[in-house]
Each structure stands twice: as C-alpha cells, then as structure tokens.
Scaffold this motif. Structure first.
Motif, PDB file in Angstrom:
ATOM      1  N   ALA A  83      13.196  -2.260 -10.609  1.00  0.00           N
ATOM      2  CA  ALA A  83      12.168  -2.382 -11.640  1.00  0.00           C
ATOM      3  C   ALA A  83      11.096  -3.387 -11.232  1.00  0.00           C
ATOM      4  O   ALA A  83       9.913  -3.217 -11.532  1.00  0.00           O
ATOM      5  CB  ALA A  83      12.803  -2.802 -12.969  1.00  0.00           C
ATOM      6  N   GLY A  84      11.501  -4.455 -10.510  1.00  0.00           N
ATOM      7  CA  GLY A  84      10.556  -5.489 -10.093  1.00  0.00           C
ATOM      8  C   GLY A  84       9.488  -4.964  -9.154  1.00  0.00           C
ATOM      9  O   GLY A  84       8.404  -5.542  -9.058  1.00  0.00           O
ATOM     10  N   THR A  85       9.780  -3.872  -8.433  1.00  0.00           N
ATOM     11  CA  THR A  85       8.758  -3.276  -7.563  1.00  0.00           C
ATOM     12  C   THR A  85       8.085  -2.068  -8.206  1.00  0.00           C
ATOM     13  O   THR A  85       6.868  -1.917  -8.132  1.00  0.00           O
ATOM     14  CB  THR A  85       9.366  -2.824  -6.216  1.00  0.00           C
ATOM     15  N   THR A  86       8.893  -1.198  -8.856  1.00  0.00           N
ATOM     16  CA  THR A  86       8.288   0.047  -9.360  1.00  0.00           C
ATOM     17  C   THR A  86       7.390  -0.197 -10.567  1.00  0.00           C
ATOM     18  O   THR A  86       6.374   0.489 -10.722  1.00  0.00           O
ATOM     19  CB  THR A  86       9.368   1.079  -9.736  1.00  0.00           C
ATOM     20  N   ILE A  87       7.713  -1.170 -11.422  1.00  0.00           N
ATOM     21  CA  ILE A  87       6.865  -1.415 -12.601  1.00  0.00           C
ATOM     22  C   ILE A  87       5.454  -1.841 -12.198  1.00  0.00           C
ATOM     23  O   ILE A  87       4.479  -1.212 -12.606  1.00  0.00           O
ATOM     24  CB  ILE A  87       7.524  -2.436 -13.561  1.00  0.00           C
ATOM     25  N   PRO A  88       5.296  -2.889 -11.366  1.00  0.00           N
ATOM     26  CA  PRO A  88       3.920  -3.234 -10.980  1.00  0.00           C
ATOM     27  C   PRO A  88       3.218  -2.129 -10.204  1.00  0.00           C
ATOM     28  O   PRO A  88       2.011  -1.909 -10.390  1.00  0.00           O
ATOM     29  CB  PRO A  88       4.084  -4.500 -10.123  1.00  0.00           C
ATOM     30  N   LEU A  89       3.942  -1.402  -9.356  1.00  0.00           N
ATOM     31  CA  LEU A  89       3.311  -0.311  -8.617  1.00  0.00           C
ATOM     32  C   LEU A  89       2.803   0.769  -9.569  1.00  0.00           C
ATOM     33  O   LEU A  89       1.686   1.273  -9.424  1.00  0.00           O
ATOM     34  CB  LEU A  89       4.302   0.318  -7.624  1.00  0.00           C
ATOM     35  N   ALA A  90       3.627   1.116 -10.578  1.00  0.00           N
ATOM     36  CA  ALA A  90       3.237   2.155 -11.531  1.00  0.00           C
ATOM     37  C   ALA A  90       2.009   1.710 -12.330  1.00  0.00           C
ATOM     38  O   ALA A  90       1.047   2.468 -12.510  1.00  0.00           O
ATOM     39  CB  ALA A  90       4.390   2.469 -12.471  1.00  0.00           C
ATOM     40  N   LEU A  91       2.013   0.445 -12.786  1.00  0.00           N
ATOM     41  CA  LEU A  91       0.870  -0.058 -13.545  1.00  0.00           C
ATOM     42  C   LEU A  91      -0.397  -0.028 -12.681  1.00  0.00           C
ATOM     43  O   LEU A  91      -1.471   0.350 -13.130  1.00  0.00           O
ATOM     44  CB  LEU A  91       1.143  -1.483 -14.032  1.00  0.00           C
ATOM     45  N   TYR A  92      -0.243  -0.424 -11.400  1.00  0.00           N
ATOM     46  CA  TYR A  92      -1.381  -0.455 -10.480  1.00  0.00           C
ATOM     47  C   TYR A  92      -1.965   0.945 -10.312  1.00  0.00           C
ATOM     48  O   TYR A  92      -3.180   1.136 -10.359  1.00  0.00           O
ATOM     49  CB  TYR A  92      -0.913  -1.017  -9.142  1.00  0.00           C
ATOM     50  N   THR A 130       0.844  -1.198   0.000  1.00  0.00           N
ATOM     51  CA  THR A 130       0.000   0.000   0.000  1.00  0.00           C
ATOM     52  C   THR A 130       0.875   1.243   0.000  1.00  0.00           C
ATOM     53  O   THR A 130       2.105   1.149   0.045  1.00  0.00           O
ATOM     54  CB  THR A 130      -0.871   0.027   1.271  1.00  0.00           C
ATOM     55  N   THR A 131       0.248   2.401  -0.040  1.00  0.00           N
ATOM     56  CA  THR A 131       1.011   3.647   0.006  1.00  0.00           C
ATOM     57  C   THR A 131       1.852   3.729   1.276  1.00  0.00           C
ATOM     58  O   THR A 131       2.920   4.321   1.277  1.00  0.00           O
ATOM     59  CB  THR A 131       0.061   4.863  -0.049  1.00  0.00           C
ATOM     60  N   THR A 132       1.346   3.103   2.374  1.00  0.00           N
ATOM     61  CA  THR A 132       2.064   3.168   3.647  1.00  0.00           C
ATOM     62  C   THR A 132       3.447   2.538   3.560  1.00  0.00           C
ATOM     63  O   THR A 132       4.405   3.038   4.142  1.00  0.00           O
ATOM     64  CB  THR A 132       1.280   2.423   4.753  1.00  0.00           C
ATOM     65  N   ASN A 133       3.559   1.407   2.849  1.00  0.00           N
ATOM     66  CA  ASN A 133       4.834   0.692   2.889  1.00  0.00           C
ATOM     67  C   ASN A 133       5.547   0.584   1.530  1.00  0.00           C
ATOM     68  O   ASN A 133       6.556  -0.090   1.424  1.00  0.00           O
ATOM     69  CB  ASN A 133       4.644  -0.710   3.507  1.00  0.00           C
ATOM     70  N   ALA A 134       5.021   1.264   0.498  1.00  0.00           N
ATOM     71  CA  ALA A 134       5.593   1.135  -0.845  1.00  0.00           C
ATOM     72  C   ALA A 134       7.070   1.533  -0.867  1.00  0.00           C
ATOM     73  O   ALA A 134       7.919   0.784  -1.355  1.00  0.00           O
ATOM     74  CB  ALA A 134       4.807   1.964  -1.846  1.00  0.00           C
ATOM     75  N   VAL A 189       9.281  -1.031   0.795  1.00  0.00           N
ATOM     76  CA  VAL A 189       9.438  -2.266   0.016  1.00  0.00           C
ATOM     77  C   VAL A 189      10.383  -2.042  -1.161  1.00  0.00           C
ATOM     78  O   VAL A 189      11.260  -2.866  -1.432  1.00  0.00           O
ATOM     79  CB  VAL A 189       8.066  -2.793  -0.465  1.00  0.00           C
ATOM     80  N   ILE A 190      10.245  -0.911  -1.869  1.00  0.00           N
ATOM     81  CA  ILE A 190      11.139  -0.622  -2.998  1.00  0.00           C
ATOM     82  C   ILE A 190      12.589  -0.577  -2.519  1.00  0.00           C
ATOM     83  O   ILE A 190      13.484  -1.194  -3.112  1.00  0.00           O
ATOM     84  CB  ILE A 190      10.767   0.718  -3.680  1.00  0.00           C
ATOM     85  N   GLY A 191      12.814   0.139  -1.415  1.00  0.00           N
ATOM     86  CA  GLY A 191      14.170   0.257  -0.872  1.00  0.00           C
ATOM     87  C   GLY A 191      14.738  -1.098  -0.510  1.00  0.00           C
ATOM     88  O   GLY A 191      15.885  -1.429  -0.825  1.00  0.00           O
ATOM     89  N   LYS A 192      13.907  -1.930   0.130  1.00  0.00           N
ATOM     90  CA  LYS A 192      14.371  -3.246   0.543  1.00  0.00           C
ATOM     91  C   LYS A 192      14.747  -4.097  -0.673  1.00  0.00           C
ATOM     92  O   LYS A 192      15.791  -4.748  -0.693  1.00  0.00           O
ATOM     93  CB  LYS A 192      13.288  -3.950   1.361  1.00  0.00           C
TER      94      LYS A 192
END
Lengths: 473, 473
Positions: free
Chosen positions: B429-438, B372-376, B379-382
C-alpha cells in the motif's frame, strides 16, 4: 539550433514525456540486444539524463549500458548518480577507468565524488591519479564533512585592489589564451569553467569586495574595480556547515560567495549549483527522517533496505509495547465493558495526528530558523490552544458517536474529556519535543515523531481508560 | 571593508548567533520605547534579516517597528516576508505606501508580491501605480499561476546573431550609461539589475543560443557571439509549471534560462534565485502535506490554524471510526480474551510505521521524478518483500513477547501471523497508493498517508482479531 524544447505549443509535461519516450526506446533496444542503437540513443542524452536512466534500470541492464558507454564515458554522469547506483557503476567501470574520469572533473565535483567512496576504494583511486590533482583532492578531504571547504571550488578569479575594469577584462582574456595554448598542463592557475563574480583581494589575499560579472560588463574600462565592488558581502569560513551556507545563499539571493581560511585569506568559492544540491540533500534528510527512514533507499537492494528500516521499527515496537502495558493496567475495566476496547484507538489516533501536524510545522520552522528563542513561548502557547480548541470540537463529535453507538451518555462524556486532554497534550508535545531536541543538538526530524506518538498513545489510552474506570462503574 | 563574518576563528553557528544578538538588542530597545535606537539597529540589517525580525515579533511590536521604518521602508522587505506576516505589514503600511514600494521592485518581485494580494487589495494597489509598471504586472498576471511566465523577469539582454563580443560589451556599457543619464523614466528598455547569460536571438526574436557572461569576458572582442554561444540550451515555455522549471534548473545546473511564448519568441528569463525559492516552496508543500497540514501556519492566528487543521483531523476521525467498526465486529471475541485488546494496537501501529517509511520514499521519489513507469513494478515488488522480511523478524519478536506475557503460545503465533500480513500489506500500500494518486493527477503527498493508515489499521485489526477468533477458541 536550439534543442527540441523550442517547438511551438509544447505539451504540459514535456520534460518528463520526452525523457520517458527515449527511455522506452532504449529499453526496447536493450531487449533486442542492439548495442549500437543503445549507444546512439544514450550519447544523445545530457549527462544528468544518462544518470537518471542508469538509476531507473535494473542491475543487469545497467551493467550492459555501462559496458556500451565505457569507451567514451562522460565523467559528469558519476557526479549526478544516486549513491547506491554510483557504487554499482564504479564497480562495473573498474578503478582504472574511474580514476581517469576523476581527473577530468572540476575540483569540487572530483572531491564530492571521492569523499563518498569507501576508504580503500578512495585510496586506490587517489593512487591512480597524478600528484597535482591528488594533492588538491587530499587538501579538500582535510576539511570537515559537510563544511564549506568541501563544497568550494579552488579555482577562483581574484583581482588586486588597484586594477581597473579594463585591466581585469584583459587579465581574463590572457588567462583564457594561456590555457588554450598550454593545454592540459595549465590547470594550476586555470580559470573556473563557469564563474559569476570577481573577488577583489588585498595584498594579504583577504577578500575586500565582490564584483558581479554583469557589473563588470556594464561599466567603462577606466573605472576602478574598488569603485564598483560590493563590500557588504558574506564571507564564508571554510569550517561553516553546509546547511548554514545554504541559508546564507537563500537569504541573500547569492550566486557565488568567497570562502576564507582561519586567517581570513581567500581559498575558494562556492557557487549556487552546489548549494542547490545541498538544499535538496537537506530537504531529503528532513523528509526521510520525519518518515522514519534513515536515507533515501529507493535504489538499495531489498536486504539492505530491510536492515536499514529495522532499527526504526524496533524503536517503534518498544513504544507500542509500552502503550500496551498502559492498556494492560486496565484489563479489569476492559473486561467489564468491551466498548472501551472498540473506542480506545480513536483517542490515541486523533492525538497522534494532531501532534504530527504541530510537529511538522515546528520541525520545518526550526530547519528554516523561523522558530527561535524570540517566539518559542508564543508558538508553544498557540499550539496548545489550537489543541484545546480542536479537542473541544472533536470531543463533541466523538462523544455523540459513542453515545449513539453504545447508548451510554456517560461513555460519550468520558471519551470527549479524554479527547480534549490528549489533543492539548499533543499540541504541547508537538512543539516542546522538537524544541528540546534542537536545544540538545539533536536533529529534531530524527527522533521527534517516536517520542510524540509515545506521548499521545500513552496519554490517550491512560486518560480514556482511567476516566472510564473512575466514572463508568 | 568586509562585514563582521570576516573575523578569524569564527564561532560555529555564527549566522544565527549574530542575528539572535541583534534581535535581542532590538527587543530591549522596543521594551524601553527607544524608537531612535530601534530604527538605527534595524536600518543596519539586510532586508532579508529585517523580514525575519518582523516575522519573529508579536503583532503589536511588529506594528511599532513598521511605523519606525515607514519613512524609509525598503521594498525588498515585502518580497521576503511570509504570507501571513506580509498581509499584516501591508495592512500597517497602508495602500499608498505599498503601491510606492511596488514601483521600486524588479518586475518579477513586483508580480510575485501583487499576485498574492486579495483581489480588491490587488486592484487598489494596481490603480495607485503608473500605467507603464501596471501594464507589465497585469501582463504577468495573465499567465497561469505557478507557471514560468509568473516567475520570469521581463528585463533580458538580447544580442542579434551578427554581433561580436566587442559589440555586445559596448552595447551593455551604452545601455548602462543611458540608464544613468535618463534616470527613473528609462525603465522600459533597462538592463536587469543582475544577469548571468546573454541570449542570442534571430530576427524573429527566437532564442538561438545563450552565452554565459564568464565566456564573454574571457573571449577576445573580435570573436562572433554565435561562435561562442551554447546551442544545446533548455528553452522554457511560458506555460511550463514551476516545478518542472526547478527540475530543469537542477538537472542542468543552470543559473538562468530563456522563456518563450507560444510562437517561440523570447519574452523573459528566469534566474536561479527565483528557482531556489520555488524549490523551497515545493519542498515545504511536500513536507506539510505529508504531515497533514495544508500549509505552513507558524505565523497564523490560533483560530485560523484551528480551522485549517480541522478538516484533516475530521478525515482522520472518520478512518479511526472505521477501524473501530472493524474492532466492533469482534466484540464477542474480545469479551472472551482481554489480552487481545491489550495487544491489538501493536499490529496496527507497526503496519502504520512500516507503511509510512515506504510511503515517504515513494512520495519523495515521485516528486524527484525518480519513480517512473520504468521502475514502478520493481519498486513495488521490492517494498512488498522488505515488508515480508521485516514482518517475519518482528513476528518472532512480538510472538515471543505475547507468549511470555500472557502464557499462550497460540496467541504468540496469531499475533506473529497478523504482523507478517500487515507489514506485507503496508509495503504494498505504501507504494501503490501514492503511485495511483500520482496517475490520477492528485499530489500523492496530500492524501496518501490517510489512505495508508486506513489500510494498515483495518488490515491490522481484522487479521489479528480474525485469526484469534478462528484459532484461539
């Protein structure tokens, strides 16, 4: 009376919006160190939403929220937490408070919680629990992991074969009264918190039929229970795997089902809410394994995640090196024509993708018991043929591209041929690899994709460079 | 009394074994053209098992079994069939028999069946159905696809706020009696076949509480329904998306929930069996899309499957060519050192695999509303950090391999550096691509993996060959 979702004209994505709003407020209150406001906001949440909140928070914030909730901690929150986060919350709460929470849970929730603790934590929590509850949990732990025995709740309502509807209803009312007057101590023969079917049992306690509650309520008091019971029921053995349990529930649209021991005696019941959790777990397992992740590690720490993913990547490194060895066989050919190096990843990549499509359908069909001995040969044949058809289409496309790009029609023919071969092999391997793993008793989702890409890389590079060596010089 | 599964010491995989055995017998009887025996064997099966059987059979055998079943065709079979197979069975049965079957179904099953027919088949079936049933189905079709309105059954049991438990039970018994005596025509105000909650409504027919049947049964007749009802219930708007419905059911462990129209009036109820089907559908969608398949096409014909998979492969061809263009930029470098051509797929492949691991976790977490916006940001950083850590580990391994293989320590350093960069980019990319599409309202499962492999291929080839061009010559 009803909660906020009863408003007229609700927005589209209200479920998430509502919760996101409250989460923002809680984060703000945490930032302002306003423990009172945090407590008020969190107490208003359902236990499942509180669990979500704890999952989304950073470790520090999570500790602070657990501290705030401690005096009045709702045990249901523990059942709803993701594994990693639950370990952290257990650590924050301490064993004394955790043991107190376990005593308040239903027998199936308590078992599910205790079974996932570390061995020594498990012992410490069990030691802190009174004998009666402890015996129930220890009995549950004696059933194999992921079996019906682990999923079931021990509290079931059983009805002797000679009772009428009226007698059954009176029994339920009396049991409820006894519970209320006896208070906490009457848990031994307690009614389950929620139930959906009554189980009719013979004198040796074997189930002979089930009666859905809606049928009890629509039938006159004088009717015999044996006249209205369903006898065509599914009886689940304690040792049945939870995946098979979920399959039966879905296949028969069940909400609850009786569980029997080796001698056929009723020992518990599984309800749909537990099965829904199993379905989600099994789905998660499938999707994670296909993606090369052992389990969902969203909330794991960075180092733990790095370790968990390392082994899969190591296997992949080995297969990538194998593919490189194949390329190395043709170093003389590559030196003569650099265009081959430029084009060779295309053949491997298309084979890998076509194979993954096939593999995804096959792995899913195996999990759903849709791919069986009856239709395996037909499916393999079809997928190989789909591979050939798409191979021919893409041979034309890539052949033309290669021809125009490097001005060599022979190069176009070679890459086209390699494409047909590799996509045919991809269709074949995409079905036979998961089928073979399944027959060997290995979950096809775990290992299929690594074998598949090995095959499509090796075959892709070998046919393209091999055909080039044969025909281009 | 109970069925075969009640045996003592049941074998492990009995669910499947039992059915596989019967399937074999049916295939044998079909081979011997013994229609009588086929009919006997199939009649003994549950409708869900008959549906499975029809799915596993070849098209010819399927037609023959449908002919044998026709005189006594169980409408529930249609609800249980996979889409492609259902179309075939509908064709075999003919519209007249199909329309007759639809009339026998529950309102939600009938709607689910009719909504998936082709537009003209739909009209022909509707025309063949009596006005009452038709109006119900047409009203259902007026709700948006995949909404709560499409899932709900119209038959619900409503209780006015001033009734007692006793009055409610009497009402249920009388309704049941009326149904039995009035026969088929009384469907208008019929009780649902199965129900799990009673809904208490105010005079304007708005739900104010729900009462689980088990609570009705354990309470004395004199208690007021409003005293035992749950008011903290989830009320689902007709327009709610089925994915959100499934989320609410799982979050709250519900077995049924009231559905209201725009003005808040109760118009139906959704039960858990329909939600279980939704969970399966949504999961299937996720897993298929991640694998680059539009939908499960196990039972589709070869040509249809070839077409369906073509478009995804075409996109992949374009990205593979893009990667080749990047390689082509370095043709002079490749000509100088063929080892680069041998090693370059390793960097791209490791990036692709590490990225897919991250992507799988992120796509799943988005679907489960866990990301969610709270932990995005966290998660990306991790994930970027996990990429760097594993990148360093694999840089060491592949660097050593390259050094020993080609005897060049500089080559080892170059491939190691490229590995770290590509695995860092893969985590990002593995985190930001799906987040951006969502965020853009696109299902991240559909398109994430093609963007991801484009990124990891391009970055992998570019950094490895670029660093080689800079430092090796």
């Amino acid at each position: 009376m009803a909660d906020g979702t009863n408003d007229s004209n609700p927005p589209e994505d209200q479920v998430t919006d509502l919760e996101a709003g409250i989460e923002r407020d809680i984060l703000l209150a945490l930032g302002e160190e306003d423990a009172g406001r945090v407590g008020d906001l969190v107490q208003g949440l359902h236990s499942a939403d509180t669990a979500d909140l704890l999952e989304h928070l950073s470790a520090d914030d999570r500790e602070r929220v657990v501290e705030i909730l401690r005096p009045d901690f709702n045990p249901d929150i523990l059942s709803e937490l993701d594994e990693t986060v639950r370990d952290h919350v257990v650590e924050c709460l301490g064993l004394q408070d955790v043991a107190a929470a376990v005593q308040e849970m239903d027998s199936d929730d308590a078992l599910e919680f205790v079974e996932e603790l570390d061995a020594d934590e498990q012992q410490q929590v069990l030691d802190a629990i009174p004998l009666g509850d402890r015996a129930l949990i220890e009995e549950g732990l004696s059933y194999p992991k992921d079996s019906a025995g682990r999923l079931m709740q021990r509290e079931v309502v059983t009805i002797p074969t000679f009772w009428t509807v009226g007698q059954s209803i009176d029994f339920l009312r009396e049991s409820a009264d006894r519970e209320t007057s006896a208070g906490e101590d009457a848990t031994k023969n307690a009614l389950p918190e929620q139930f959906y079917d009554l189980f009719v049992v013979d004198p040796s306690h074997k189930p002979v039929g089930t009666v859905p509650l809606s049928r009890v309520l629509r039938t006159s008091r004088s009717a015999a229970m044996t006249d209205i019971m369903e006898t065509d029921m599914k009886v689940l053995p304690v040792s049945m795997d939870q995946e098979d349990v979920a399959f039966v529930f879905r296949q028969r649209d069940l909400v609850s089902a009786p569980v029997v021991d080796e001698s056929g005696r009723l020992v518990g019941a599984i309800t749909i809410d537990d099965v829904v959790d199993v379905i989600h777990e099994e789905h998660e397992e499938d999707i994670m394994r296909l993606g090369g992740v052992q389990e969902d590690d969203l909330y794991d720490a960075t180092v733990a995640t790095t370790q968990a993913r390392f082994s899969w990547l190591l296997v992949n490194l080995a297969t990538a090196i194998l593919a490189s060895v194949v390329i190395g066989l043709f170093d003389a050919t590559l030196e003569q024509m650099v265009a081959l190096a430029v084009l060779m990843p295309i053949v491997a990549s298309m084979g890998g993708n076509a194979g993954t499509q096939t593999l995804t359908v096959a792995v899913r069909a195996l999990a759903m018991k849709e791919l069986t001995t009856t239709n395996a040969a037909r499916v393999i044949g079809k997928e190989a043929l789909v591979g050939v058809f798409n191979g021919i289409l893409f041979a034309g496309l890539i052949g033309a591209v290669a021809w125009f790009w490097f001005g060599s029609s022979a190069l176009g023919v070679v890459i086209g041929l390699a494409m047909v071969v590799n996509m045919f092999v991809a269709g074949l391997a995409g079905t036979t690899i998961p089928l073979a793993l399944y027959r060997m008793g290995i979950d096809p989702a775990v290992a299929s994709s690594v074998f598949l890409t090995t095959v499509t890389d090796v075959v892709g590079f070998f046919t393209f460079l091999g055909l080039a060596a044969l025909f281009l010089f």
